[in-house]
Structure formats: C-alpha cells, structure tokens
Design an enzyme around this catalytic site. Structure first.
Site, PDB file in Angstrom:
ATOM      1  N   LYS A  18       0.057  -3.826   5.810  1.00  0.00           N
ATOM      2  CA  LYS A  18      -1.008  -2.846   5.577  1.00  0.00           C
ATOM      3  C   LYS A  18      -0.396  -1.572   4.989  1.00  0.00           C
ATOM      4  O   LYS A  18      -0.359  -0.517   5.621  1.00  0.00           O
ATOM      5  CB  LYS A  18      -1.761  -2.563   6.879  1.00  0.00           C
ATOM      6  CG  LYS A  18      -2.485  -3.792   7.414  1.00  0.00           C
ATOM      7  CD  LYS A  18      -3.129  -3.506   8.756  1.00  0.00           C
ATOM      8  CE  LYS A  18      -3.806  -4.759   9.324  1.00  0.00           C
ATOM      9  NZ  LYS A  18      -4.394  -4.523  10.656  1.00  0.00           N
TER      10      LYS A  18
ATOM     11  N   ARG B 256       5.601  17.593  -7.843  1.00  0.00           N
ATOM     12  CA  ARG B 256       4.549  16.954  -7.053  1.00  0.00           C
ATOM     13  C   ARG B 256       4.845  15.484  -6.769  1.00  0.00           C
ATOM     14  O   ARG B 256       4.643  15.009  -5.648  1.00  0.00           O
ATOM     15  CB  ARG B 256       3.200  17.099  -7.762  1.00  0.00           C
ATOM     16  CG  ARG B 256       2.010  16.458  -7.072  1.00  0.00           C
ATOM     17  CD  ARG B 256       1.971  16.675  -5.568  1.00  0.00           C
ATOM     18  NE  ARG B 256       2.120  18.060  -5.168  1.00  0.00           N
ATOM     19  CZ  ARG B 256       2.531  18.450  -3.975  1.00  0.00           C
ATOM     20  NH1 ARG B 256       2.900  17.563  -3.064  1.00  0.00           N
ATOM     21  NH2 ARG B 256       2.620  19.726  -3.675  1.00  0.00           N
TER      22      ARG B 256
ATOM     23  N   GLU C 293      -0.804 -17.073  14.525  1.00  0.00           N
ATOM     24  CA  GLU C 293      -1.624 -16.095  15.238  1.00  0.00           C
ATOM     25  C   GLU C 293      -2.558 -16.817  16.208  1.00  0.00           C
ATOM     26  O   GLU C 293      -3.242 -17.761  15.814  1.00  0.00           O
ATOM     27  CB  GLU C 293      -2.432 -15.290  14.220  1.00  0.00           C
ATOM     28  CG  GLU C 293      -3.407 -14.291  14.797  1.00  0.00           C
ATOM     29  CD  GLU C 293      -4.263 -13.668  13.712  1.00  0.00           C
ATOM     30  OE1 GLU C 293      -3.797 -12.709  13.070  1.00  0.00           O
ATOM     31  OE2 GLU C 293      -5.390 -14.158  13.479  1.00  0.00           O
TER      32      GLU C 293
ATOM     33  N   LYS D 141      -2.697 -17.461   9.998  1.00  0.00           N
ATOM     34  CA  LYS D 141      -3.697 -16.609  10.629  1.00  0.00           C
ATOM     35  C   LYS D 141      -4.983 -17.389  10.880  1.00  0.00           C
ATOM     36  O   LYS D 141      -5.085 -18.580  10.556  1.00  0.00           O
ATOM     37  CB  LYS D 141      -3.944 -15.375   9.759  1.00  0.00           C
ATOM     38  CG  LYS D 141      -2.680 -14.505   9.613  1.00  0.00           C
ATOM     39  CD  LYS D 141      -2.896 -13.333   8.697  1.00  0.00           C
ATOM     40  CE  LYS D 141      -3.740 -12.254   9.337  1.00  0.00           C
ATOM     41  NZ  LYS D 141      -3.042 -11.624  10.498  1.00  0.00           N
TER      42      LYS D 141
ATOM     43  N   ASP E 138      -2.856 -12.008  19.347  1.00  0.00           N
ATOM     44  CA  ASP E 138      -3.706 -11.091  18.592  1.00  0.00           C
ATOM     45  C   ASP E 138      -4.895 -10.607  19.419  1.00  0.00           C
ATOM     46  O   ASP E 138      -5.699 -11.412  19.905  1.00  0.00           O
ATOM     47  CB  ASP E 138      -4.212 -11.783  17.324  1.00  0.00           C
ATOM     48  CG  ASP E 138      -4.925 -10.814  16.398  1.00  0.00           C
ATOM     49  OD1 ASP E 138      -4.391  -9.718  16.157  1.00  0.00           O
ATOM     50  OD2 ASP E 138      -6.026 -11.160  15.917  1.00  0.00           O
TER      51      ASP E 138
END
Length: 278
Positions: free
Chosen positions: A131, A96, A193, A163, A214
């Site tokens: 992410k 597994r 950004e 950002k 963005d």
C-alpha cells in the site's frame, strides 16, 4: 536502492515540477549566482532519504550537499541536518522535489520507528505492505527499513501471497496452494491469508509456509497461534495501529504488517532556510 529506478523517479518529478523551466527563479536569479542554504528539521523525527535528496541536486548539477547526520538518526526541531551550496538557480529549482522526497521518506521512517519501539522486548517484527504511493515504492520501502521495520514482498513477482479472492477463484485453500506450487519455483515460500480457525487448519494441511491471520480478534489469534504451533511463519494483518500492536504481538505472531506506514503517513516537516549569497 536501485539507483536506475531512483533516478527515473527524480527526473520524472523534476519534469513534472518544471516542464518549461522555473520562470520565477530564472527572472530573479542570475545563472552565475552562488549561494548556500541550511537543511533544517522543523519537528522531531527519524531522517531517511539523504542520498535521494542529494541526488536531486547531482542531477541538476553544480550543487554540493553536505550532510551532518546519517539516515536513521534522530533529529530534534531546529537541528541543522546539512548544508546545500552551489548554483542558486539549481538549488531553487530542485528545492521542492528534494524536500518532498526526504520529507515523505523521513515521515515513514519516523512512524515505523514508533511502531518498532512498541514491540521492544518481543520477538515480533513490523512489516510494510504494497500500500505504497504509485512509483515511489522503492523509496518508501527503504524508509521502512531505516525506521527499523522489515520489508514484505516488493511486488507481485517477488513472492506468493494467496488472498481471499485467489481462494474464491481456486475453490479452496488446498487447491490454490497446489496451483501455485506447480506454477512457481520450488524456492519460493507460499503465504496464504486466512480469516478463521477452519482456514488455518486447511492452510496447515496444505503445508503453507506462511499463514497470515487477517482481521482476527485477539482471542481467535491466540487460538490460531496455538493451532499452528511453529509449523508455519505467522503474520498478523488488518487495521493494525500503534495502540493495538503490543497486544497482537503478545499472541506470539512472528510479524505484524501495517499498511498505514506508507499509505497514510504524515510527512516530517523539513525545510531549506537561511539562503546566503556566496
């Protein structure tokens, strides 16, 4: 891949899956029994993670994995990818964990390849993001590369990306860039950004190396590319999907980052079947 990191991932997964042993296998299978089993693709896709799959059984010991293909190759439903032979208890105990890893990595490689094919004939490249699944980043970013994509920064210490919250904290883009240039080594590129054409102008004035557009619409993105005029590398980001990226690439951006490559990918269906005693 860093195999010290990969081994830690695998060992942690094996402990999670069998903290006190595999009571089903141990009750049914004699420790000395040997078997072989086929690794089979149950749907079409791109394979990634064969060495990781093998490493699971190397750690458990007394199991040999023979692959019939290499990472990056396409498989069709029903194809036999390889054969696993050796001590039956170790094969069943590691099954597994080994499948979970190769299925997820192959799913990422398959999805990445679909995005990459959409951009054939353009100069735009597909990027991943941070992410990723916690603790699996090294595997997932490797799978993106197998699928034909390009890795963005690996972690927070790998590159500078200013950002919106950084800009708010610093007061403006110029001040944020000044601060990071004073703090970081001169060899590091600075990416910022932006969400508007005014911010594009500010980033250019502050001499950003990379400008991330963005969540811009196509019209604004085209205007931004014209404004930048090769004075910075351009990345497009924000809810990119398989149906929109060709139009985004047509604006002239250098890169398109796609979070869904890793944060919501479907695993490729692969299984171990046809167990035979030997």
């Amino acid at each position: 891949m860093n195999w010290l990191v990969v081994d830690k991932i695998i060992k942690g997964a094996l402990v999670e899956d069998g903290s006190y042993g595999d009571i089903t296998t141990e009750a049914i299978i004699d420790k000395q029994n040997l078997c072989s089993v086929d690794l089979i693709a149950k749907e079409n896709g791109i394979i990634a993670g064969l060495d990781v799959f093998k490493r699971v059984f190397q750690i458990l010991g007394d199991v040999e994995v023979n692959s019939f293909i290499k990472d990056g190759e396409e498989v069709n439903k029903g194809d036999i990818i390889g054969k696993v032979s050796g001590k039956a208890v170790n094969i069943l105990t590691g099954e597994r964990v080994a499948l979970n890893l190769i299925q997820r990595m192959s799913g990422i490689a398959t999805l990445t390849n679909k995005f990459v094919k959409q951009l054939e004939g353009t100069n735009t490249k597909i990027l991943d993001t941070r992410k990723t699944t916690p603790n699996l980043r090294v595997l997932e970013k490797y799978a993106v590369k197998v699928g034909g994509g390009v890795n963005h920064r690996y972690n927070l210490s790998d590159g500078i990306l200013i950002k919106d919250n950084h800009i708010s904290a610093a007061g403006n883009i110029k001040e944020a860039i000044l601060k990071v240039r004073k703090y970081s080594p001169f060899v590091r590129k600075v990416e910022v950004e932006v969400e508007s054409l005014d911010q594009v102008k500010e980033a250019l004035q502050a001499e950003a190396d990379i400008i991330m557009l963005d969540n811009m619409d196509i019209y604004t993105m085209k205007k931004a590319v014209e404004l930048i005029n090769n004075r910075a590398i351009i990345e497009a980001s924000g809810n990119m999907n398989i149906n929109s990226i060709k139009e985004v690439a047509s604006t002239g951006v250098d890169y398109i980052s796609v979070g869904s490559l890793t944060h919501s990918v479907k695993a490729l269906d692969i299984s171990l079947k046809n167990l035979r005693n030997i």
